[in-house]
Write a protein that holds these residues in place. Structure first.
Motif, PDB file in Angstrom:
ATOM      1  N   HIS A   1     -11.014  -8.998   2.585  1.00 50.77           N
ATOM      2  CA  HIS A   1      -9.628  -8.877   2.140  1.00 50.77           C
ATOM      3  C   HIS A   1      -9.242  -7.440   1.821  1.00 50.77           C
ATOM      4  CE1 HIS A   1      -9.508 -13.394   0.895  1.00 50.77           C
ATOM      5  NE2 HIS A   1      -9.522 -13.203   2.196  1.00 50.77           N
ATOM      6  N   LEU A   2     -10.215  -6.604   1.461  1.00 48.96           N
ATOM      7  CA  LEU A   2      -9.891  -5.205   1.190  1.00 48.96           C
ATOM      8  C   LEU A   2      -9.200  -4.584   2.391  1.00 48.96           C
ATOM      9  CD1 LEU A   2     -10.263  -2.582  -0.581  1.00 48.96           C
ATOM     10  CD2 LEU A   2     -12.305  -2.172   0.794  1.00 48.96           C
ATOM     11  N   TYR A   3      -9.704  -4.909   3.575  1.00 51.22           N
ATOM     12  CA  TYR A   3      -9.149  -4.320   4.788  1.00 51.22           C
ATOM     13  C   TYR A   3      -7.856  -5.020   5.203  1.00 51.22           C
ATOM     14  CZ  TYR A   3     -13.584  -1.892   5.005  1.00 51.22           C
ATOM     15  OH  TYR A   3     -14.653  -1.097   4.696  1.00 51.22           O
TER      16      TYR A   3
ATOM     17  N   ASP B   1      -5.771  -7.060   3.424  1.00 49.19           N
ATOM     18  CA  ASP B   1      -4.687  -7.082   2.434  1.00 49.19           C
ATOM     19  C   ASP B   1      -3.879  -5.791   2.435  1.00 49.19           C
ATOM     20  OD1 ASP B   1      -5.598  -9.538   1.820  1.00 49.19           O
ATOM     21  OD2 ASP B   1      -6.203  -9.098  -0.238  1.00 49.19           O
ATOM     22  N   THR B   2      -4.515  -4.670   2.769  1.00 47.34           N
ATOM     23  CA  THR B   2      -3.793  -3.405   2.791  1.00 47.34           C
ATOM     24  C   THR B   2      -2.948  -3.256   4.053  1.00 47.34           C
ATOM     25  OG1 THR B   2      -5.681  -2.271   3.816  1.00 47.34           O
ATOM     26  CG2 THR B   2      -5.547  -2.230   1.414  1.00 47.34           C
ATOM     27  N   SER B   3      -3.197  -4.096   5.046  1.00 57.35           N
ATOM     28  CA  SER B   3      -2.527  -3.966   6.337  1.00 57.35           C
ATOM     29  C   SER B   3      -1.409  -4.975   6.558  1.00 57.35           C
ATOM     30  CB  SER B   3      -3.551  -4.101   7.474  1.00 57.35           C
ATOM     31  OG  SER B   3      -4.550  -3.116   7.367  1.00 57.35           O
TER      32      SER B   3
ATOM     33  N   SER C   1       2.330  -4.002   5.846  1.00 55.21           N
ATOM     34  CA  SER C   1       2.899  -2.941   6.666  1.00 55.21           C
ATOM     35  C   SER C   1       3.136  -3.369   8.113  1.00 55.21           C
ATOM     36  CB  SER C   1       1.995  -1.703   6.636  1.00 55.21           C
ATOM     37  OG  SER C   1       0.754  -1.962   7.256  1.00 55.21           O
TER      38      SER C   1
ATOM     39  N   GLY D   1      -3.303   0.768   7.088  1.00 56.08           N
ATOM     40  CA  GLY D   1      -4.171   0.370   5.977  1.00 56.08           C
ATOM     41  C   GLY D   1      -5.466   1.157   5.949  1.00 56.08           C
ATOM     42  N   TYR D   2      -6.582   0.444   5.772  1.00 55.77           N
ATOM     43  CA  TYR D   2      -7.900   1.077   5.705  1.00 55.77           C
ATOM     44  C   TYR D   2      -8.542   1.216   7.080  1.00 55.77           C
ATOM     45  CZ  TYR D   2      -8.763   1.383   0.666  1.00 55.77           C
ATOM     46  OH  TYR D   2      -8.744   1.729  -0.654  1.00 55.77           O
TER      47      TYR D   2
END
Length: 357
Positions: A163-165, A167-169, A172, A346-347
């Motif tokens: 989810h770190l990857y 959720d940041t995307s 957007s 994102g990441y």
């Protein structure tokens, strides 16, 4: 996009040999540094500030033995996590990163809780192209069948890593998802339903179709029920490893996020062919994924390349983090053509948009 710089120009033979020893003792350093972080040693050094603190003073708190402090902190010293000045340990910049950077912490937990024991079987997994290391966590053919039953702390660490990857995307890319004004959207690999929830919230006109294994669909449905959006979603339980399994058709948009990397190239080719068959005449395919050759910084490329052995030993045995050219080649072979590509999301995500060729 990536300009790899992992081998410094002008490196001497002595420097190369030192780098080789770092690799040889890498697992040892990993465990020692993680211990110093998890057990509060690094935090104690941060609180001591620039003046630092001695082993005797740290041991005097009663939190650690002098022996444990020496073993862990000396390894941290060798890794550049701490410095030592006149017998007093001081936290270095890398140590502060370990204490403050969420990406680093999530990666550490993921490697330790999900991958570490299973990676001992990486050689056998590569030879057999089967996730033989997965038996360290449970008895399933792939990790995906056991996702809902993963033991702790592996389960929490896996979802935080995943989810770190994503959720940041997701926020957007929502304008990209809605750009073609799709009505019927199919989310292949619905996972926990986070994308489905955002898409349904973003547009009242979308009719969403969720495709995943039954146990994952149950998690996604719970997410949508909690958000009051379940009535606008239709679940389709599918195991796409079975090449005879078809997908619901007439889709304006087929969405896949961090999904294709779970499969081998032949399976990806099969999934893409079935996605093409599921499209309405003017339908499109959107693929959001982390592609190791599409990164702006070497640090992201390093992390992604070294995620591939997780797929080998723990997840599927025959998948990996791919290059952009792999997806484009397989998509074109399935009857798609690339319309647009957007990197730097994102990441480290890239978004590939395809239409029928």
């Amino acid at each position: 996009m990536t300009h790899l710089n992992f081998s410094p120009a002008g490196q001497t033979a002595f420097e190369a040999r030192f780098a080789a020893q770092r690799i040889a003792f890498g697992p040892v350093v990993f465990q020692c540094v993680r211990y110093a972080w998890k057990r509060g040693m690094l935090q104690a050094l941060a609180e001591a500030g620039k003046e630092g603190i001695s082993v005797d003073a740290l041991a005097g708190t009663g939190r650690w033995s002098a022996y444990a402090l020496k073993v862990a902190l000396e390894s941290c010293l060798s890794a550049g996590v701490v410095q030592r000045d006149d017998g007093r340990y001081v936290l270095d910049k890398t140590g502060y990163c370990l204490l403050s950077d969420r990406l680093t912490q999530i990666n550490l937990d993921f490697v330790h809780d999900v991958c570490y024991r299973g990676l001992a079987d990486l050689d056998a997994s590569l030879d057999a192209e089967a996730p033989l290391g997965l038996r360290a966590l449970g008895d399933w053919p792939t990790l995906y069948q056991g996702m809902a039953e993963l033991p702790e702390p592996a389960k929490t660490s896996w979802f935080e890593f995943d989810h770190l990857y994503s959720d940041t995307s997701f926020p957007s890319v929502m304008p990209d998802v809605l750009a073609s004004a799709p009505k019927r959207v199919m989310d292949i690999g619905a996972n926990t339903g986070k994308f489905a929830r955002l898409a349904l919230q973003a547009s009242p006109d979308i009719e969403l179709h969720l495709v995943d294994l039954p146990q994952q669909l149950a998690v996604a449905e719970a997410t949508l029920i909690e958000a009051g959006l379940r009535e606008r979603a239709t679940p389709h339980a599918r195991d796409l490893l079975d090449p005879t399994v078809t997908l619901p058709d007439g889709m304006d948009l087929v969405w896949m996020s961090q999904f294709l990397s779970c499969f081998s190239e032949p399976v990806i080719a099969s999934i893409l062919q079935r996605a093409v068959a599921a499209l309405a005449p003017q339908g499109q395919v959107l693929i959001l994924d982390t592609l190791w050759d599409s990164q702006r910084y070497d640090i992201a490329t390093f992390c992604l390349i070294n995620t591939s052995p997780y797929f080998t030993a723990m997840a599927s045995g025959n998948s990996k983090v791919y290059e952009s050219g792999d997806y484009i080649r397989l998509a074109e072979a399935a009857g798609l053509r690339l319309l647009t590509r957007r990197d730097g999301i994102g990441y480290g995500h890239s978004l590939l948009r395809f239409a029928k060729a």
